[in-house]
Design an enzyme around this catalytic site. Sequence first.
Site, mmCIF file in Angstrom:
data_model
loop_
_atom_site.group_PDB
_atom_site.id
_atom_site.type_symbol
_atom_site.label_atom_id
_atom_site.label_comp_id
_atom_site.label_asym_id
_atom_site.label_seq_id
_atom_site.Cartn_x
_atom_site.Cartn_y
_atom_site.Cartn_z
ATOM 1 N N GLU A 1 2.494 81.640 28.395
ATOM 2 C CA GLU A 1 2.127 82.731 27.509
ATOM 3 C C GLU A 1 1.202 83.727 28.175
ATOM 4 O O GLU A 1 0.423 83.383 29.063
ATOM 5 C CB GLU A 1 1.513 82.212 26.217
ATOM 6 C CG GLU A 1 0.288 81.350 26.384
ATOM 7 C CD GLU A 1 -0.144 80.762 25.051
ATOM 8 O OE1 GLU A 1 -1.178 81.217 24.545
ATOM 9 O OE2 GLU A 1 0.536 79.870 24.526
ATOM 10 N N CYS B 1 -3.453 89.799 30.002
ATOM 11 C CA CYS B 1 -4.056 88.493 30.246
ATOM 12 C C CYS B 1 -2.971 87.579 30.803
ATOM 13 O O CYS B 1 -1.983 87.293 30.129
ATOM 14 C CB CYS B 1 -4.644 87.926 28.953
ATOM 15 S SG CYS B 1 -5.462 86.339 29.162
ATOM 16 N N CYS C 1 -3.042 73.143 31.709
ATOM 17 C CA CYS C 1 -4.302 73.141 32.444
ATOM 18 C C CYS C 1 -4.813 71.711 32.569
ATOM 19 O O CYS C 1 -4.712 70.923 31.624
ATOM 20 C CB CYS C 1 -5.342 74.003 31.720
ATOM 21 S SG CYS C 1 -6.899 74.182 32.633
ATOM 22 N N CYS D 1 -10.954 71.736 28.868
ATOM 23 C CA CYS D 1 -12.083 72.211 28.073
ATOM 24 C C CYS D 1 -11.826 71.852 26.614
ATOM 25 O O CYS D 1 -10.740 72.098 26.079
ATOM 26 C CB CYS D 1 -12.257 73.716 28.241
ATOM 27 S SG CYS D 1 -12.649 74.209 29.939
ATOM 28 N N CYS E 1 -10.288 74.355 23.936
ATOM 29 C CA CYS E 1 -9.187 75.213 24.368
ATOM 30 C C CYS E 1 -7.841 74.532 24.160
ATOM 31 O O CYS E 1 -7.683 73.347 24.464
ATOM 32 C CB CYS E 1 -9.382 75.573 25.844
ATOM 33 S SG CYS E 1 -8.070 76.589 26.542
ATOM 34 N N GLU F 1 -6.408 77.181 35.449
ATOM 35 C CA GLU F 1 -7.572 77.526 36.278
ATOM 36 C C GLU F 1 -7.058 78.270 37.515
ATOM 37 O O GLU F 1 -6.489 77.661 38.422
ATOM 38 C CB GLU F 1 -8.314 76.249 36.675
ATOM 39 C CG GLU F 1 -9.335 76.395 37.778
ATOM 40 C CD GLU F 1 -10.405 77.438 37.504
ATOM 41 O OE1 GLU F 1 -10.500 78.389 38.302
ATOM 42 O OE2 GLU F 1 -11.127 77.300 36.500
ATOM 43 N N HIS G 1 -20.059 78.956 28.888
ATOM 44 C CA HIS G 1 -19.957 78.329 27.559
ATOM 45 C C HIS G 1 -21.034 77.294 27.256
ATOM 46 O O HIS G 1 -21.072 76.749 26.147
ATOM 47 C CB HIS G 1 -18.577 77.711 27.335
ATOM 48 C CG HIS G 1 -17.444 78.639 27.616
ATOM 49 N ND1 HIS G 1 -17.468 79.973 27.252
ATOM 50 C CD2 HIS G 1 -16.265 78.452 28.265
ATOM 51 C CE1 HIS G 1 -16.344 80.558 27.646
ATOM 52 N NE2 HIS G 1 -15.603 79.661 28.266
ATOM 53 N N CYS H 1 -6.012 81.127 24.413
ATOM 54 C CA CYS H 1 -5.178 80.542 25.465
ATOM 55 C C CYS H 1 -4.453 79.287 25.001
ATOM 56 O O CYS H 1 -5.070 78.349 24.503
ATOM 57 C CB CYS H 1 -6.044 80.180 26.671
ATOM 58 S SG CYS H 1 -6.874 81.574 27.409
#
Length: 359
Positions: free
Chosen positions: A93, A114, A121, A125, A128, A169, A225, A342
Amino acid sequence: MSPLPLITAQTEEKLLAFLTEHGHTKFRAQQVLDWVWRKRVTTFDAMSNLPPALKNLLAEHFRFHTPEIVEIHGSADTTRKFLTKMEDGSLVESVIIPAAVAENGEKSERVTLCVSSQVGCAFGCKFCASGLLGLKRHLTTGEIIGQILSAETIAEKRVNNIVFMGMGEPLSNFDNLADALEIITSHRGLEIGARHITISTSGFVPGLKKLAAYPRQIRLAVSLHGATDEVRDQIMPVNKKWPLSQLIPALEEWSRGRNQMPTLEYILIRDINDSPKDASHLVRIAKRLHAKVNLIPYNTVEGLPWKRPTEERCRSFRDAVHKARIPVTMRYEKGHDINAACGQLRLRKEQEKNGSTPR
């Protein structure tokens, strides 16, 4: 049998090396790149000023391909998220973010994309959606560039601002990223200025060290964060391997010799990292790095427990950072009504395909 490499994934240096090896000149390489990036042809036969033997050579060793656009979701704020299918069926995406107004108040022509760098990933996180299905693989250089070409088809205008803030990442896929950056910034490629490109990292220190040695003035955003190891350990597993004691010196190394300020991205999560004490810790890091701060109220992800702070709490946090004379902005997530954070669209699509429901 592996498919032929994409012509759109060839840097000028690689294409020139190939053509030189086959007895052609630098001028021919420039002609080919002009057809690919200025005239945007999609077949080698369309390159009318090339000799037939060269067209045949190119067709024997390269191919054209743009990822299939599977879905497009439009937002009330004009943001558009789209899902593309790679040749192995992987879903990726990307998000198109038009800027409605320029700094001088006039209508802006800026179109930000973006971009994703991986399928899923590995960094996990906790807030996310990208990591909920884990990492499938790196995206190739051609697949990274393909997102830009797809976005320009959808937007019907040129993308002129790139943020590597999508799935994955970027710095753990450094080799493919570096080739993509060469194509994006080259005057014989997409010709987007380095200062119109931002790479975001969750704190992957080995990749940061490579980026510090990279010659182009690409902008850097750090998904911080949390301003203490305690908070980052709770929401960002990467911190357990590369804690702040390693991350901050790596960022100082990147800054050395550059006339650029890194941006500290800081998603505000209710009762996790939004207290006045958290703001004080953030201010200390920002001062040490001469960084600016981008605050982002959390964009809720279905199936995750994290909550968005109240508007008052967000403003109070921002004011505390501003009072310390740190450049700070409050950026509200674009496309909140289309789940533009994301990984959300890919997660839903994969769950539909597998007949499962969000966790």
